[in-house]
Design a protein around this motif. Sequence first.
Motif, PDB file in Angstrom:
ATOM      1  N   ARG A   1     -66.262 -55.383  -4.927  1.00  0.00           N
ATOM      2  CA  ARG A   1     -67.112 -54.329  -4.365  1.00  0.00           C
ATOM      3  C   ARG A   1     -67.923 -53.653  -5.474  1.00  0.00           C
ATOM      4  O   ARG A   1     -69.111 -53.376  -5.304  1.00  0.00           O
TER       5      ARG A   1
ATOM      6  N   GLY B   1     -68.100 -53.357   2.960  1.00  0.00           N
ATOM      7  CA  GLY B   1     -67.979 -51.942   3.267  1.00  0.00           C
ATOM      8  C   GLY B   1     -68.838 -51.058   2.386  1.00  0.00           C
ATOM      9  O   GLY B   1     -68.518 -49.882   2.171  1.00  0.00           O
TER      10      GLY B   1
ATOM     11  N   HIS C   1     -62.103 -48.185   0.282  1.00  0.00           N
ATOM     12  CA  HIS C   1     -62.508 -48.945   1.478  1.00  0.00           C
ATOM     13  C   HIS C   1     -61.268 -49.302   2.304  1.00  0.00           C
ATOM     14  O   HIS C   1     -60.307 -49.805   1.761  1.00  0.00           O
TER      15      HIS C   1
END
Length: 342
Positions: free
Chosen positions: A141, A202, A342
């Motif tokens: 991420r 996300g 997340h």
Amino acid sequence: MTPPVPSTTVTAAGPRLVEGRGELSRAVVDALRSGGPPVWAPGRVRDADPWGEDLQLALHLLYELHYRGFDGVDDEREWDPDLLRLRQAMEARFLHALRSELSDAPRSVEEAFAPLLVEPVDLSGSLSRYLETDGELWQLREYAALRSLYHLKEADPHAWVIPRLTGRAKAAMVAIEYDEFGAGRADRVHARLFAELMTDLGLDPTYGRHLDQGPAPLLATVNLMSLFGLHRALRGALVGHFACVEVTSSPGSRRLANAMRRCGAGPAAEHFYAEHVEADAVHEQVVRHEVIGGLLADEPELEADVAFGCAATVLLEDRLALHIREAWERGRSALRRPLPEH
């Protein structure tokens, strides 16, 4: 007869301005918000760290005026002479630092690209290899948030070179860019595919959303493309940069696709990199033989510039990878501020 008043167009859909990180970037932010000229001390650029947060953010903000601008900032500021004067001074500082670091770098295309054409046996220092074998979802991420500053405008900086090429080089460059922009299909534009990757992870895929979290080593990699793209005199360097990216993309994309799959990041996250494995393997051949080959057939004096563009890309990508790995090895975020959980 009274002359017409020039129209003022204010960007309403662009990203929001971020706060400055030093005198130069604060001067740019204040100027863009107020509509006035930037206020900066004459010696500040000369004394600025060319790799530092302040200069790299200031450059990035000024370059973004040539892309989507900023929310509430007059589009006319793109060509504001006071802002351009400051940008020119910072570009000279950045370019001098690059040339100094690369004073012993290869000056021929063959020497510059030869090490990139063979995948190293030892991948222990490879960031994509680390993510493939040991990376965790939170690291993927972070990596996506960092890379979003380029991938949400993927191929845009390289498009500036098209009108500066002729013949074989132009035809081949347009063919590659056509693929990058989805081959006529909006749903296949690579920037859109990356936005879908971010959604799977996300992350907010809004253009420019993660600028405030992007550290200087990341900003430098994006600024390099804009620096080369906005200057016709650096067209050879931009071709070298583009070729370096295409040559190295396919193996790294394969490892990142594996990383996304292993961590369960989602189908769109995996698809973005899987798409680049095949596409960039083809692009690599075209860019080396037709774009570079065509350019140097027309302008052989640009060979050293092509080699410089390649070397500068490797230098800044290595600096970014080192920044990320050192942060993660110390158990902290590679971003200036960690992402929300997340």
